[in-house]
Scaffold this motif. Structure first.
Motif, mmCIF file in Angstrom:
data_model
loop_
_atom_site.group_PDB
_atom_site.id
_atom_site.type_symbol
_atom_site.label_atom_id
_atom_site.label_comp_id
_atom_site.label_asym_id
_atom_site.label_seq_id
_atom_site.Cartn_x
_atom_site.Cartn_y
_atom_site.Cartn_z
ATOM 1 N N ALA A 76 0.144 -2.970 1.452
ATOM 2 C CA ALA A 76 1.445 -2.596 0.881
ATOM 3 C C ALA A 76 1.284 -1.926 -0.477
ATOM 4 C CB ALA A 76 2.334 -3.837 0.756
ATOM 5 N N LEU A 77 0.502 -2.532 -1.355
ATOM 6 C CA LEU A 77 0.322 -1.972 -2.695
ATOM 7 C C LEU A 77 -0.465 -0.665 -2.646
ATOM 8 C CD1 LEU A 77 -0.443 -5.209 -4.751
ATOM 9 C CD2 LEU A 77 1.660 -3.852 -4.753
ATOM 10 N N GLY A 78 -1.340 -0.537 -1.666
ATOM 11 C CA GLY A 78 -2.087 0.703 -1.522
ATOM 12 C C GLY A 78 -1.197 1.878 -1.162
ATOM 13 N N ALA A 79 -0.059 1.577 -0.542
ATOM 14 C CA ALA A 79 0.885 2.629 -0.160
ATOM 15 C C ALA A 79 1.853 2.973 -1.286
ATOM 16 C CB ALA A 79 1.677 2.201 1.073
ATOM 17 N N TYR A 80 1.862 2.151 -2.320
ATOM 18 C CA TYR A 80 2.805 2.351 -3.435
ATOM 19 C C TYR A 80 2.371 3.546 -4.281
ATOM 20 C CZ TYR A 80 5.223 1.491 -7.866
ATOM 21 O OH TYR A 80 5.974 1.626 -9.003
ATOM 22 N N GLU A 81 3.282 4.468 -4.492
ATOM 23 C CA GLU A 81 2.979 5.690 -5.252
ATOM 24 C C GLU A 81 3.794 5.795 -6.530
ATOM 25 O OE1 GLU A 81 3.678 8.827 -2.467
ATOM 26 O OE2 GLU A 81 1.774 8.513 -1.413
ATOM 27 N N GLY A 82 4.392 4.693 -6.956
ATOM 28 C CA GLY A 82 5.184 4.703 -8.173
ATOM 29 C C GLY A 82 4.327 4.686 -9.424
ATOM 30 N N GLN A 83 4.983 4.607 -10.572
ATOM 31 C CA GLN A 83 4.303 4.700 -11.859
ATOM 32 C C GLN A 83 4.200 3.365 -12.582
ATOM 33 O OE1 GLN A 83 2.912 7.668 -12.717
ATOM 34 N NE2 GLN A 83 3.640 8.301 -10.700
ATOM 35 N N SER A 84 4.461 2.274 -11.908
ATOM 36 C CA SER A 84 4.449 0.965 -12.553
ATOM 37 C C SER A 84 3.043 0.593 -13.017
ATOM 38 C CB SER A 84 4.971 -0.107 -11.594
ATOM 39 O OG SER A 84 4.745 -1.400 -12.112
ATOM 40 N N ALA A 85 2.885 0.394 -14.327
ATOM 41 C CA ALA A 85 1.598 -0.038 -14.872
ATOM 42 C C ALA A 85 1.273 -1.446 -14.409
ATOM 43 C CB ALA A 85 1.631 0.030 -16.395
ATOM 44 N N THR A 86 2.303 -2.261 -14.242
ATOM 45 C CA THR A 86 2.108 -3.631 -13.770
ATOM 46 C C THR A 86 1.529 -3.632 -12.366
ATOM 47 O OG1 THR A 86 3.991 -4.371 -15.097
ATOM 48 C CG2 THR A 86 3.231 -5.848 -13.363
ATOM 49 N N ALA A 87 2.020 -2.729 -11.516
ATOM 50 C CA ALA A 87 1.512 -2.634 -10.147
ATOM 51 C C ALA A 87 0.059 -2.166 -10.147
ATOM 52 C CB ALA A 87 2.380 -1.685 -9.329
ATOM 53 N N ALA A 88 -0.274 -1.242 -11.028
ATOM 54 C CA ALA A 88 -1.648 -0.748 -11.113
ATOM 55 C C ALA A 88 -2.602 -1.880 -11.487
ATOM 56 C CB ALA A 88 -1.727 0.386 -12.129
ATOM 57 N N THR A 89 -2.193 -2.695 -12.446
ATOM 58 C CA THR A 89 -3.004 -3.838 -12.859
ATOM 59 C C THR A 89 -3.139 -4.849 -11.727
ATOM 60 O OG1 THR A 89 -2.315 -3.592 -15.165
ATOM 61 C CG2 THR A 89 -3.215 -5.723 -14.511
ATOM 62 N N ALA A 90 -2.042 -5.059 -11.011
ATOM 63 C CA ALA A 90 -2.050 -6.000 -9.890
ATOM 64 C C ALA A 90 -3.006 -5.543 -8.799
ATOM 65 C CB ALA A 90 -0.637 -6.157 -9.333
ATOM 66 N N LYS A 91 -3.047 -4.254 -8.542
ATOM 67 C CA LYS A 91 -3.954 -3.709 -7.528
ATOM 68 C C LYS A 91 -5.406 -3.914 -7.940
ATOM 69 C CE LYS A 91 -2.776 0.413 -5.926
ATOM 70 N NZ LYS A 91 -2.215 1.790 -5.902
ATOM 71 N N GLU A 92 -5.695 -3.719 -9.228
ATOM 72 C CA GLU A 92 -7.057 -3.925 -9.715
ATOM 73 C C GLU A 92 -7.473 -5.389 -9.573
ATOM 74 O OE1 GLU A 92 -7.080 -2.517 -13.690
ATOM 75 O OE2 GLU A 92 -6.873 -0.394 -13.156
ATOM 76 N N LYS A 93 -6.561 -6.293 -9.915
ATOM 77 C CA LYS A 93 -6.859 -7.722 -9.792
ATOM 78 C C LYS A 93 -7.077 -8.119 -8.338
ATOM 79 C CE LYS A 93 -4.607 -10.801 -12.030
ATOM 80 N NZ LYS A 93 -3.486 -11.635 -12.579
ATOM 81 N N LEU A 94 -6.253 -7.568 -7.450
ATOM 82 C CA LEU A 94 -6.378 -7.882 -6.038
ATOM 83 C C LEU A 94 -7.684 -7.325 -5.480
ATOM 84 C CD1 LEU A 94 -5.367 -9.006 -3.393
ATOM 85 C CD2 LEU A 94 -3.894 -6.990 -3.142
ATOM 86 N N ALA A 95 -8.028 -6.102 -5.871
ATOM 87 C CA ALA A 95 -9.288 -5.505 -5.411
ATOM 88 C C ALA A 95 -10.472 -6.353 -5.860
ATOM 89 C CB ALA A 95 -9.415 -4.077 -5.942
ATOM 90 N N SER A 96 -10.424 -6.815 -7.102
ATOM 91 C CA SER A 96 -11.494 -7.658 -7.622
ATOM 92 C C SER A 96 -11.599 -8.956 -6.836
ATOM 93 C CB SER A 96 -11.243 -7.959 -9.103
ATOM 94 O OG SER A 96 -12.224 -8.828 -9.626
ATOM 95 N N PHE A 97 -10.445 -9.522 -6.484
ATOM 96 C CA PHE A 97 -10.449 -10.763 -5.707
ATOM 97 C C PHE A 97 -11.079 -10.537 -4.338
ATOM 98 C CE2 PHE A 97 -8.484 -13.357 -2.400
ATOM 99 C CZ PHE A 97 -8.775 -14.638 -2.862
#
Length: 233
Positions: A76-97
């Motif tokens: 779901a987050l991989g499909a997100y194309e918005g500009q939310s910095a919070t979402a970008a950080t969340a994706k990085e944390k999830l990828a790390s996990f």
């Protein structure tokens, strides 16, 4: 369960009024005298959906306790194309996990799902973690299909990551699997259920030029259209 005077709104809420059958009832009788009302469709507020999703993320970057929840959140987050910095950080944390916790489960579909999740977040399914998920998937190919010959879902979800990872429609693993999937389509166009038919369409759409696929897609599409309820769902 309450009248309009009992609804409490807050900033950012979207309120809409629809004239016609109550939209939550997919089995309502057709109105008399005026034909069948068109399906009711709703506009998805992507930013609100992403905000809700992020509110459920754990401190370690995961979502919930089951691996599948983190994997689908990644898609779901991989499909997100918005500009939310919070979402970008969340994706990085999830990828790390996902990189640090490379065991999604013991079933083939678990490995297929994890491969999709990794690629959705830009992590290589080959060497991005301690497991080569593409090799794990290919090890389940018996020369005709993937995993259990009694199931079609493990074949559908094999096509999606393999095609994304660089395999072509001309590769033997792909051609054989396409033929197996087409052979499991029912006479009404379905692949067993609305859910699995939709997944099959997603996978086969990538190989629409292969023999028999275009007709299969057309039949599956008609099946889905026939299953739509008056609510649009």
């Amino acid at each position: 369960d309450v009248g309009i005077d009992g609804l409490v709104l807050s900033g950012g809420n979207l309120l809409s009024f629809v004239y016609g059958p109550f939209p939550s009832d997919g089995n309502q009788a057709a109105p008399t005298g005026g034909g069948v009302s068109p399906p009711v469709h709703y506009t998805l507020n992507v930013e609100a959906a992403v905000s809700f999703l992020l509110s459920l993320q754990n401190e370690d970057g995961s979502f919930g306790k089951a691996p599948l929840l983190s994997d689908w959140a990644a898609v779901a987050l991989g499909a997100y194309e918005g500009q939310s910095a919070t979402a970008a950080t969340a994706k990085e944390k999830l990828a790390s996990f996902l990189v640090q916790n490379p065991n999604p489960g013991n079933f083939l579909t678990d490995k297929e799902r994890r491969a999709m999740a990794l690629m959705a977040l830009g992590v290589s399914p080959y060497n991005g973690t301690g497991i080569d998920y593409i090799a794990s998937i290919l090890n389940e190919f018996d020369g005709t299909q993937f995993g259990s010959s009694e199931l079609v879902n493990d074949d559908i979800f094999a096509l999606l990551p393999l095609l994304k990872a660089g395999y072509q429609s001309s590769d033997i693993e792909i051609t054989k699997t396409i033929a197996f999937i087409l052979g499991r389509q029912e006479s009404n166009g379905s692949f067993g259920s609305v859910d699995m038919t939709a997944a099959a369409i997603q996978a086969l759409a990538f190989v629409s030029g292969s023999e028999g696929v275009s007709g299969s897609l057309a039949s599956a599409r008609e099946y889905l259209k026939a299953q739509q309820r008056g609510s649009g769902g």
